[in-house]
Design a protein around this motif. Structure first.
Motif, short mmCIF file in Angstrom:
data_model
loop_
_atom_site.label_atom_id
_atom_site.label_comp_id
_atom_site.label_asym_id
_atom_site.label_seq_id
_atom_site.Cartn_x
_atom_site.Cartn_y
_atom_site.Cartn_z
N TYR A 158 66.71 26.98 58.23
CA TYR A 158 65.71 27.90 57.69
C TYR A 158 66.34 28.98 56.80
O TYR A 158 65.74 30.03 56.57
CB TYR A 158 64.94 28.56 58.84
CG TYR A 158 64.05 27.58 59.57
CD1 TYR A 158 62.87 27.11 59.00
CD2 TYR A 158 64.41 27.10 60.83
CE1 TYR A 158 62.06 26.20 59.66
CE2 TYR A 158 63.61 26.19 61.50
CZ TYR A 158 62.44 25.73 60.91
OH TYR A 158 61.65 24.83 61.57
N ASP A 196 60.66 20.07 60.44
CA ASP A 196 59.95 21.23 59.88
C ASP A 196 60.83 21.97 58.87
O ASP A 196 60.36 22.35 57.79
CB ASP A 196 59.54 22.17 61.02
CG ASP A 196 58.83 23.41 60.49
OD1 ASP A 196 57.74 23.27 59.91
OD2 ASP A 196 59.37 24.53 60.64
N CYS A 252 60.25 22.70 54.85
CA CYS A 252 60.36 24.06 54.28
C CYS A 252 61.29 24.07 53.08
O CYS A 252 61.04 24.75 52.07
CB CYS A 252 60.86 25.03 55.35
SG CYS A 252 59.65 25.40 56.65
N GLU A 268 59.87 22.85 49.80
CA GLU A 268 59.02 23.82 49.09
C GLU A 268 59.82 24.72 48.16
O GLU A 268 59.24 25.49 47.38
CB GLU A 268 58.27 24.66 50.13
CG GLU A 268 57.03 25.33 49.60
CD GLU A 268 56.19 25.94 50.71
OE1 GLU A 268 55.04 26.33 50.43
OE2 GLU A 268 56.68 26.03 51.85
N HIS A 312 52.15 21.26 57.20
CA HIS A 312 52.66 21.23 55.83
C HIS A 312 51.71 20.51 54.86
O HIS A 312 51.81 20.70 53.65
CB HIS A 312 54.04 20.59 55.79
CG HIS A 312 55.10 21.45 56.40
ND1 HIS A 312 55.53 22.63 55.82
CD2 HIS A 312 55.82 21.32 57.54
CE1 HIS A 312 56.46 23.18 56.57
NE2 HIS A 312 56.65 22.42 57.63
N SER A 362 49.87 22.86 52.56
CA SER A 362 50.68 23.71 51.67
C SER A 362 50.10 23.73 50.25
O SER A 362 49.59 22.72 49.77
CB SER A 362 52.12 23.18 51.64
OG SER A 362 52.86 23.83 50.62
#
Length: 403
Positions: free
Chosen positions: A150, A184, A188, A191, A231, A234
């Protein structure tokens, strides 16, 4: 001198030298002394040769402490020193892999170009060692990967994706088993606005999806479906399309295992069915395919009641062992109708005509397949339907007359 100590197995003097270099020199306030200590530790590793494994902690930890040194030249020398230590120690350095990986992940965003060049050489060497090793502890590494994935830094994301790609390429490492731990984070990263990272992440995710299609028995679909549902909403079109493609494959491969998650899937899919612009045509078509595949999972057998305690819920499936007889029997997995009706009712008020029609078709389909269960909940959404009954009489007439 170090070679002489090794020849006579003089561990006391070796430890003493390591302490002088690792504490006195590297702990100095003078950057030149710190650089000298790093050079000394690298030299000791070369002189120790095969015995480096015995002193690996005393060699590596002082070097890692210099990765955050305020002087860029010290950070550069730290990379060079660790490179030499790792080159000599090879697989024995993997006992400290998490510490090294953590330090490298932070160094990946270093602003100094010389440091970055040295970092890249060290990173490639570490990847080579992991690739050739049969003793890499993936279980111990996974919590660190789950945390570092992350990262908000572009270079940090690139570093993580490259490592996931490397680990997935190792024949003795099965990343599919651990995919729920970091899926996940991968979405992320997808994106990220940087084109290079986006492409790289898309490639890695595509490879994982191909592996899933080839090896569905290894995959815990239930542990990942909610990640995909999130997601799929999104605003990033690539991210949304990718999530919907994964959902479609999950439904195709795992079948009725997805039924307990139907309300979430419909929440993701129904708005996308309403897209009518050319730029989102692929999303629209994929959403329609997902909607169709999910609808096909409902059959007349779902209208019967299961014995109390035998029905598998979403929580059961997420935690399940794949050989669990309750979970492995598709007849024990049924649609949780109430939240599905809630979702369909909400989407009858959606601004898109196609979304409204899709919701009506679902209600009609459920009435045909499981009339007894639907009738118990019909008044929950009947008032909403009548609010626009006159306006959409033609498409609604068939539905209402069926009751």
């Amino acid at each position: 001198m170090v070679k002489d100590f090794v020849a006579v197995n003089d561990a006391i003097h070796i430890q003493r030298l390591l302490k002088i270099l690792g504490k006195d020199f590297i702990g100095s306030h003078n950057p030149h002394s710190r650089k000298g200590g790093l050079i000394g530790l690298a030299g000791m590793a070369i002189a120790l040769g095969k015995e480096t494994a015995t002193y690996i902690e005393e060699l590596v930890h002082p070097i890692l402490n210099c990765f955050t040194d305020p002087d860029s030249r010290v950070r550069y020398y730290a990379c060079e020193a660790l490179y030499n230590v790792v080159k000599v120690s090879r697989g024995s350095v993997l006992t400290l892999f998490n510490s090294i990986f953590d330090a490298l992940s932070r160094l990946s965003a270093d602003p100094d170009q010389n440091v970055k060049n040295a970092f890249e050489m060290l990173d490639r060497l570490m990847q080579d060692i992991v690739t050739e090793s049969s003793s890499f502890d993936l279980v111990a590494f996974m919590p660190l990967l789950r945390d570092r994935i992350y990262s908000r830094n572009t270079f940090g994301k690139q570093f993580i994706v490259s490592w996931i790609l490397t680990l997935d390429s190792v024949p003795d490492i099965d990343m599919l088993i651990f995919l729920p731990e970091f899926l996940d984070g991968m979405f992320c990263i997808l994106e990220d606005p940087t084109v290079e990272i986006k492409k790289c992440c898309e490639t890695v995710l595509g490879e994982f999806l191909r592996n899933i299609i080839q090896n569905p028995t290894k995959v815990n679909f239930s542990a990942m479906i909610n990640i995909l549902v999130v997601h799929s909403a999104s605003p990033d079109e690539l991210l949304q399309l990718t999530a919907l493609i994964w959902i479609k494959e999950f439904i195709t491969l795992s079948g009725r295992t997805m039924l307990p998650f139907a309300s979430g899937i419909l929440t993701a899919v129904l708005p996308s069915v309403g897209y009518d612009d050319d730029s989102r045509k692929s999303i629209h078509e994929t959403a329609k395919a997902v909607n169709y595949c999910l609808m096909q999972l409902i059959n007349v057998e779902d209208d019967r009641d299961l014995p109390e305690g035998s029905e598998a819920t979403g929580d059961d499936l997420e935690k399940a062992n794949f050989v669990d007889p309750i979970v492995s029997d598709p007849c024990n997995i049924q649609l949780n109708l109430s939240p599905v009706i809630d979702v369909l009712t909400r989407h009858l008020l959606h601004t898109s005509m196609q979304t409204k029609v899709a919701a009506l078709r679902w209600i009609y389909h459920l009435h045909i397949k499981i009339p007894n269960k639907v009738q118990l909940l019909v008044f929950h959404f009947l008032l909403t339907c009548f609010n626009f009954f006159d306006r959409y009489f033609d498409m609604s007439k068939r539905f209402f007359l069926s009751f």
